[in-house]
Scaffold this active site. Structure first.
Site, mmCIF file in Angstrom:
data_model
loop_
_atom_site.group_PDB
_atom_site.id
_atom_site.type_symbol
_atom_site.label_atom_id
_atom_site.label_comp_id
_atom_site.label_asym_id
_atom_site.label_seq_id
_atom_site.Cartn_x
_atom_site.Cartn_y
_atom_site.Cartn_z
ATOM 1 N N SER A 31 1.284 -1.502 0.276
ATOM 2 C CA SER A 31 -0.196 -0.102 0.315
ATOM 3 C C SER A 31 0.600 1.152 -0.564
ATOM 4 O O SER A 31 2.325 1.037 0.618
ATOM 5 C CB SER A 31 -1.189 0.319 1.377
ATOM 6 O OG SER A 31 -1.364 0.944 1.283
ATOM 7 N N TYR A 74 -3.363 -0.926 9.757
ATOM 8 C CA TYR A 74 -3.428 -1.126 9.048
ATOM 9 C C TYR A 74 -2.012 -0.372 8.101
ATOM 10 O O TYR A 74 -1.327 -0.991 8.107
ATOM 11 C CB TYR A 74 -4.502 0.246 7.542
ATOM 12 C CG TYR A 74 -4.364 -0.167 5.650
ATOM 13 C CD1 TYR A 74 -5.096 -1.360 5.921
ATOM 14 C CD2 TYR A 74 -3.589 0.674 5.439
ATOM 15 C CE1 TYR A 74 -5.232 -1.768 4.240
ATOM 16 C CE2 TYR A 74 -3.883 0.060 3.972
ATOM 17 C CZ TYR A 74 -4.340 -1.401 3.333
ATOM 18 O OH TYR A 74 -4.366 -0.825 2.018
HETATM 19 P P1 NAP Z 1 -11.931 -4.882 -1.455
HETATM 20 O O1 NAP Z 1 -12.446 -5.037 -2.185
HETATM 21 O O2 NAP Z 1 -12.681 -4.592 -0.047
HETATM 22 O O3 NAP Z 1 -11.172 -6.321 -1.218
HETATM 23 C C1 NAP Z 1 -10.777 -6.881 -0.366
HETATM 24 C C2 NAP Z 1 -10.515 -8.761 -0.120
HETATM 25 O O4 NAP Z 1 -9.813 -9.238 0.993
HETATM 26 C C3 NAP Z 1 -11.722 -9.374 -0.515
HETATM 27 O O5 NAP Z 1 -11.727 -9.972 -1.410
HETATM 28 C C4 NAP Z 1 -12.168 -9.830 0.656
HETATM 29 O O6 NAP Z 1 -13.075 -10.661 0.842
HETATM 30 C C5 NAP Z 1 -10.679 -10.454 1.435
HETATM 31 N N1 NAP Z 1 -10.501 -10.760 2.526
HETATM 32 C C6 NAP Z 1 -10.928 -9.670 3.601
HETATM 33 N N2 NAP Z 1 -10.617 -10.503 5.014
HETATM 34 C C7 NAP Z 1 -10.191 -11.771 4.880
HETATM 35 C C8 NAP Z 1 -10.518 -12.819 5.387
HETATM 36 N N3 NAP Z 1 -11.029 -13.018 6.673
HETATM 37 N N4 NAP Z 1 -10.196 -14.381 4.201
HETATM 38 C C9 NAP Z 1 -10.051 -13.816 3.312
HETATM 39 N N5 NAP Z 1 -10.565 -13.106 2.473
HETATM 40 C C10 NAP Z 1 -11.157 -11.930 3.094
HETATM 41 O O7 NAP Z 1 -10.530 -4.043 -1.352
HETATM 42 P P2 NAP Z 1 -9.384 -3.800 -2.641
HETATM 43 O O8 NAP Z 1 -9.192 -2.440 -2.711
HETATM 44 O O9 NAP Z 1 -9.665 -4.986 -3.132
HETATM 45 O O10 NAP Z 1 -8.410 -4.516 -2.033
HETATM 46 C C11 NAP Z 1 -7.060 -5.349 -2.405
HETATM 47 C C12 NAP Z 1 -5.614 -5.279 -1.208
HETATM 48 O O11 NAP Z 1 -5.308 -4.313 -2.082
HETATM 49 C C13 NAP Z 1 -6.016 -5.617 0.040
HETATM 50 O O12 NAP Z 1 -5.067 -5.873 0.121
HETATM 51 C C14 NAP Z 1 -5.523 -3.595 0.159
HETATM 52 O O13 NAP Z 1 -5.505 -3.269 1.645
HETATM 53 C C15 NAP Z 1 -5.051 -3.236 -0.920
HETATM 54 N N6 NAP Z 1 -4.901 -2.020 -1.274
HETATM 55 C C16 NAP Z 1 -6.071 -1.804 -1.769
HETATM 56 C C17 NAP Z 1 -6.046 0.081 -2.776
HETATM 57 C C18 NAP Z 1 -7.249 1.140 -2.574
HETATM 58 O O14 NAP Z 1 -6.961 2.310 -3.016
HETATM 59 N N7 NAP Z 1 -7.990 -0.272 -3.899
HETATM 60 C C19 NAP Z 1 -4.754 0.868 -2.031
HETATM 61 C C20 NAP Z 1 -3.387 0.322 -1.319
HETATM 62 C C21 NAP Z 1 -3.746 -1.080 -1.137
HETATM 63 P P3 NAP Z 1 -14.628 -10.281 1.372
HETATM 64 O O15 NAP Z 1 -15.069 -9.669 -0.060
HETATM 65 O O16 NAP Z 1 -15.420 -11.239 1.680
HETATM 66 O O17 NAP Z 1 -15.019 -9.334 2.676
#
Ligand code: NAP
Length: 248
Positions: free
Chosen positions: A140, A153
Site C-alpha cells: 500500500s 493498517y
Molecule cells: P476489497 O474490495 O475490500 O477486497 C478485499 C478482499 O480481501 C476481499 O476479497 C475480501 O473478501 C478479502 N478478505 C478480507 N478479509 C478476509 C479474510 N478474513 N479471509 C479471506 N479474504 C478476506 O479491497 P481492494 O481494494 O480490492 O483491496 C485488495 C488489497 O489491496 C488489500 O490488501 C488492500 O489493502 C490493498 N490496497 C487497496 C487499495 C485501494 O485503493 N483500493 C490501495 C492500497 C492497497 P470479502 O469480499 O469476503 O470481504
C-alpha cells in the site's frame, strides 16, 4: 520464440479473488495463461466464471484468513503452486487514542500474520519440490506513509514491505522471487466513500500526477509482470503502481 510475458501452465493462487483488486489479478493471471485458484472467504464463482468465459482455466477455494494458521493450512489442499498472490486485506478506522485492541488484532491477523504464514507454507512446498516460484504481496502507499486513523493498517502494510524483502533474501537462491505491489488510490468497493466525497475526491485527484484514480486492472498488469519470466531478475522490490503519487 517463447513470450517472456506468458505464464502458460503455471498454477497461481490469489487470495481475496472474489472482488476488487484480487478479482482483477485473478483474471489477469489467467489471461496470461495461468490456471488460477481463486481463493476467498466469499464465493469466487463470479471470478471463475469470468475467467472460464474468456477461455481461461480456474477453480475456487474457500479460505478465511481471519484465522491465519487455518488459512495457511488450506494452502496445502491447493495443489502444487507456482505463484502465490497475497491480496486479501482489511482496514479499520479510528483515532489512535481510541483504537480498539480487537481491531488491531483483526487487521494484523489478515494483513500481516496470514501473509507470513501463507508465504511460509508456499515456500516450504516450493523448496521441497525444487521448482522455485513467485510470490507477490499487495502492499500500500501506507507501506511508506503514515496515514491517519489507521494504525493497524499502516503497521501491517509496513510489515508486508519488510517481510517481502526478508523473504527475497532467504528464498531467491531457491528460485522463489518475492516482490510486492503497492497500489495507489484504486477505484474498488474499498474506496467508494472517498470517491463519493467531492472534497476528498478533489484533494486526492489533485495530488495524483496521472490525474485519475487507478483501475484494478492497473494492479493486475504489474502483478502479472512480476509472475512472468520477463521479471526473472526482479526480487525483493516493492513496485509502486500509484499514478505517480509517491513521486510527488
Ligand atoms: P476489497 O474490495 O475490500 O477486497 C478485499 C478482499 O480481501 C476481499 O476479497 C475480501 O473478501 C478479502 N478478505 C478480507 N478479509 C478476509 C479474510 N478474513 N479471509 C479471506 N479474504 C478476506 O479491497 P481492494 O481494494 O480490492 O483491496 C485488495 C488489497 O489491496 C488489500 O490488501 C488492500 O489493502 C490493498 N490496497 C487497496 C487499495 C485501494 O485503493 N483500493 C490501495 C492500497 C492497497 P470479502 O469480499 O469476503 O470481504
Amino acid at each position: 520464440m517463447s513470450d517472456p510475458f506468458r505464464i502458460d501452465g503455471k498454477r497461481a493462487l490469489v487470495t481475496g479473488a472474489n472482488t476488487g483488486i484480487g478479482q482483477a489479478i485473478a483474471v489477469g493471471l489467467a489471461g496470461a495463461g495461468a490456471h488460477v485458484v481463486a481463493a476467498g472467504r466469499s464465493s469466487c464463482a463470479e471470478t471463475v466464471a469470468a475467467i472460464v468465459d474468456a477461455g481461461g482455466s480456474a477453480e475456487e477455494l474457500t479460505l478465511d484468513l481471519a484465522d491465519p494458521a487455518a488459512g495457511a493450512a488450506v494452502l496445502e489442499s491447493a495443489g502444487d503452486l507456482d505463484i502465490l498472490v497475497n491480496n486479501a486485506g482489511i482496514i479499520r478506522r479510528a483515532d489512535s487514542v481510541d483504537y480498539a485492541e480487537a481491531d488491531w488484532d483483526d487487521v494484523m491477523d489478515v494483513n500481516l500474520k496470514a501473509v507470513f504464514l501463507m508465504c511460509q507454507a508456499f515456500a516450504r512446498g516450493a523448496i521441497v519440490r525444487g521448482t522455485g516460484g513467485r510470490i507477490v504481496n499487495i502492499a500500500s502507499l501506507l507501506s511508506f506513509q503514515g496515514g491517519i486513523r489507521v494504525p493497524a493498517y499502516t503497521a501491517s502494510k509496513h510489515g508486508v514491505a519488510g517481510l517481502t524483502k526478508l523473504f527475497a533474501n532467504e528464498w531467491s537462491a531457491n528460485g522463489i522471487n518475492v516482490n510486492a505491489v503497492a497500489p495507489g488510490y484504486i477505484a474498488t468497493n474499498n474506496t467508494t466513500a472517498l470517491r463519493e466525497d467531492p472534497k476528498r475526491n478533489g484533494e486526492i485527484l489533485s495530488r495524483i500526477p496521472a490525474g485519475r484514480w487507478g483501475d484494478a486492472a492497473d494492479i493486475a498488469g504489474a502483478v502479472t509482470f512480476l509472475c512472468a519470466p520477463a521479471s526473472g531478475y526482479v526480487t525483493g522490490t516493492v513496485l509502486n503502481v500509484d499514478g505517480g503519487w509517491l513521486a510527488r
